[in-house]
Design a protein around this motif. Structure first.
Motif, mmCIF file in Angstrom:
data_model
loop_
_atom_site.group_PDB
_atom_site.id
_atom_site.type_symbol
_atom_site.label_atom_id
_atom_site.label_comp_id
_atom_site.label_asym_id
_atom_site.label_seq_id
_atom_site.Cartn_x
_atom_site.Cartn_y
_atom_site.Cartn_z
ATOM 1 N N VAL A 224 43.413 35.711 50.371
ATOM 2 C CA VAL A 224 42.384 34.609 49.920
ATOM 3 C C VAL A 224 41.081 33.991 50.947
ATOM 4 N N PHE A 225 41.940 33.980 52.095
ATOM 5 C CA PHE A 225 41.085 32.923 53.324
ATOM 6 C C PHE A 225 39.710 34.417 53.474
ATOM 7 N N ASN B 205 38.560 41.325 37.109
ATOM 8 C CA ASN B 205 37.559 42.906 37.578
ATOM 9 C C ASN B 205 39.070 43.307 38.438
ATOM 10 N N ALA B 206 39.705 42.631 39.383
ATOM 11 C CA ALA B 206 40.714 42.754 39.943
ATOM 12 C C ALA B 206 41.647 43.342 38.962
ATOM 13 N N ALA B 207 42.051 42.924 37.979
ATOM 14 C CA ALA B 207 43.278 43.555 37.129
ATOM 15 C C ALA B 207 42.884 44.612 36.905
ATOM 16 N N MET B 208 41.379 44.747 36.359
ATOM 17 C CA MET B 208 40.974 45.911 35.241
ATOM 18 C C MET B 208 40.821 47.102 36.226
ATOM 19 N N GLY B 209 40.252 46.995 37.659
ATOM 20 C CA GLY B 209 40.521 48.036 38.537
ATOM 21 C C GLY B 209 42.524 48.137 39.404
ATOM 22 N N TYR B 210 43.180 47.848 38.076
ATOM 23 C CA TYR B 210 44.376 48.323 38.520
ATOM 24 C C TYR B 210 44.039 47.278 40.145
ATOM 25 N N GLU B 211 43.993 46.744 40.949
ATOM 26 C CA GLU B 211 44.502 45.916 41.626
ATOM 27 C C GLU B 211 45.635 44.334 41.473
ATOM 28 N N GLN C 19 48.336 43.162 43.258
ATOM 29 C CA GLN C 19 48.489 41.905 44.449
ATOM 30 C C GLN C 19 47.504 40.793 44.482
ATOM 31 N N ILE C 20 46.198 41.762 44.369
ATOM 32 C CA ILE C 20 44.825 40.772 44.134
ATOM 33 C C ILE C 20 44.629 39.382 43.010
ATOM 34 N N ALA C 21 45.162 40.749 41.879
ATOM 35 C CA ALA C 21 44.906 40.371 40.688
ATOM 36 C C ALA C 21 46.196 38.963 40.307
#
Lengths: 284, 291
Positions: free
Chosen positions: A72-73, A241-247, A249-251
């Motif tokens: 996050v940071f 964008n993160a969720a659509m890229g299947y990331e 944890q980040i999402a």
């Protein structure tokens, strides 16, 4: 529940009848169901945000950790977080400055075209946003506003101004006019009585409505995606964008960050939030 | 605000010549100008633009070509959108009336608080959370795995289906619906409920025969507002996807703009969505307000 049961079938204290047990059980099941239904998806986010490794079909993550939270940071997420908050603050301030005088005018004076004005500010609530905002995007292309923070702030202002005016008009209408009359009678100018009498009385309403506008801007997705992306990324667009890229944890981390201000607000403002503010908010 | 100040300053300079009514009018117009121009330029004008552009082809002639193309490509998706929104609305109303009724009869502040949470969870977050929760290898299936209900190699997927979409839409809107329905139910006078209860009516009868009819106006408002919001929702359907190739109208519209850059068809889809939300509002005016 207990009072009416007692009324129908008087049972002594301490004596629990079979019917009462059944009711208690039913209530517990309903509570558990509600808890699961509402908290299930949200807890999933929390679990995923701490999952370092999670392979199917393990019911739990294989490794737990906070490495995704530490992201996050750094880098893009921090940028998105900071710019989202700055935009939300800017939108809230501009919105209050332009809506408070207008709302006061709409609440107090029978100005010409009052109904048309109120209808104008109802329009953005009544129709789907995406088709309108896509045409606003064409307009903004012409003025080189696409991909700029100014463009994003302007598109956020459309929804927030509408929302702010409707809540502020009802706030000003709830303040008795006689107070201002008393003040002007004693020799204060109209402007002075607005600032010393009306505005202080409206403060709780102003705070509630500005917090909700802040949240609206923080959560706004459709306009930000059309006007800002891919050059200017707000937190919801980053999460998308993160969720659509299947990331995952980040999402999930981003999703929790987006949710927190709202939940905190809900906890803090339980008592102060009148349902008319909330109901206007839930739709956007 | 700047406009207002300049208008006021300009007014003051000429107060001697101009009557005060015009001065007041100028100040008022100055106060209204910023908000009106933001909504006018970035909502009303694009709204009108989408109406006119939907009838125009690339060479500038006015035809119905965009509409026939929109219907040819997306007739199935239009029905799908109506079906999903209608089904979600039905479930939402059923759930919020039952829940609102029970909460009206028996206070349970924890449950009430719980159902207010979705109000504050952004649409995109709901989309993502539901995906994580309901996907074939998502948390719901993982959690149910130890129960041995199904084969790990053939897990049911709720997320990328109509059911997942409906569930996500109902979840997001339940906070709003319950708030309004409960508000209306709390406005029903206790004496009616007491009278019916003395005649032996149970909770279900109280909800069905007293609270529901008396709260009809608010339920109608909830129905119209959430129906158009569900029909016009973009982020949740975009994130939940659909396994059998059907999509919600707003996702098709976005696709036409971003990937095909066919603004004509996109605007035709937009106008159709306006008509549906207007239709819902008119239906409500005729059925609920009149009765």
């Amino acid at each position: 529940m207990s009072t009416e049961t007692a009324a129908v079938q008087p049972a002594g204290p301490g004596v629990i009848t079979g019917a009462r047990w059944r009711r208690l059980l039913l209530r517990m099941i309903l509570m558990a169901g509600a808890l699961f239904l509402i908290m299930g998806p949200l807890l999933s986010l929390l679990i995923w945000s701490f999952a370092e490794k999670w392979y199917w079909p393990s019911p739990w993550p294989l490794e737990w950790g906070t490495s995704y939270w530490s992201k996050v940071f750094e880098g893009k997420m921090m940028d998105a977080l900071i710019s989202s908050f700055l935009i939300a603050i800017a939108v809230t301030v501009i919105c209050l400055i332009i809506s408070i005088p207008l709302s006061y005018m709409l609440a107090r004076y029978r100005i010409p075209g009052r109904t048309i004005l109120l209808l104008l500010f109802l329009l953005p609530q009544a129709f789907p946003q995406l088709p309108v905002f896509s045409n606003a995007m064409v307009l903004m292309y012409r003025w080189d506003l696409v991909g700029t923070w100014t463009g994003v702030i302007l598109i956020h202002l459309v929804g927030s101004v509408v929302f702010c005016i409707w809540t502020m008009v009802s706030v000003f209408q709830s303040i008795p006019e006689s107070m201002e009359e008393a003040s002007t009678m004693l020799g204060a100018s109209k402007l002075r009585s607005f600032f010393t009498i009306t505005l202080p009385l409206a403060v709780p309403g102003v705070i509630a409505s500005s917090l909700l506008v802040f949240l609206y801007s923080l959560d706004e997705f459709t306009g930000s995606l059309l006007i800002g992306a891919p050059f200017k990324t707000t937190l919801p667009v980053f999460m998308y964008n993160a969720a659509m890229g299947y990331e995952m944890q980040i999402a999930s981390v981003t999703a929790i960050l987006l949710m927190l201000p709202g939940i905190i607000l809900l906890l803090m403002m339980q008592k102060f939030m009148k349902s008319e503010y909330l109901s206007a908010f839930g739709r956007v | 605000m700047n406009n207002a100040q300049t208008a006021r300053a300009a007014g003051k300079a000429r107060t001697a010549k101009i009557p005060s009514s015009i001065w007041k009018w100028l100040a008022g117009a100055g106060i209204a100008a910023p908000a009106v121009s933001i909504v006018g330029i970035f909502f009303v004008y694009p709204f009108i633009q989408s109406l006119t552009e939907s009838f125009r082809t690339e060479d500038g002639t006015y035809t119905l070509a965009n509409y026939s193309k929109a219907f040819r490509l997306y007739a199935g998706d239009m029905w799908f959108t109506l079906w999903v929104s209608g089904l979600s609305l039905g479930l939402l109303l059923l759930l919020s009336v039952l829940l609102g009724g029970l909460l009206r009869l028996k206070t349970a502040s924890l449950v009430e608080f719980l159902f207010k949470i979705p109000l504050f969870v952004p649409f995109v977050v709901v989309g993502h959370a539901m995906r994580v929760f309901l996907a074939p290898h998502g948390t719901l299936n993982s959690a149910l795995m130890p129960l041995g209900l199904y084969d790990p190699d053939q897990v049911p997927s709720i997320a990328f289906s109509t059911a997942g979409l409906v569930l996500a839409l109902v979840w997001k809107n339940i906070g709003f619906a319950l708030l309004l329905v409960l508000g209306a139910f709390r406005g029903v006078d206790n004496s009616y409920l007491e009278a019916a209860r003395n005649q032996g009516a149970g909770s279900f009868r109280l909800i069905k025969d007293i609270l529901l009819p008396m709260g009809r106006g608010s339920i109608g408002v909830v129905a119209v507002l959430t129906f158009s919001s569900m029909m016009g929702s973009f982020s949740i359907p975009a994130m939940m996807g659909s396994a059998d190739g059907k999509q919600m109208l707003m996702v098709d519209l976005y696709y036409q703009i971003v990937y095909q850059q066919d603004y004509g068809v996109a605007n035709a889809l937009g106008v159709i969505s306006y008509l549906v939300s207007m239709g819902a509002a008119i239906y409500y005016m005729k059925k609920v307000v009149k009765a």
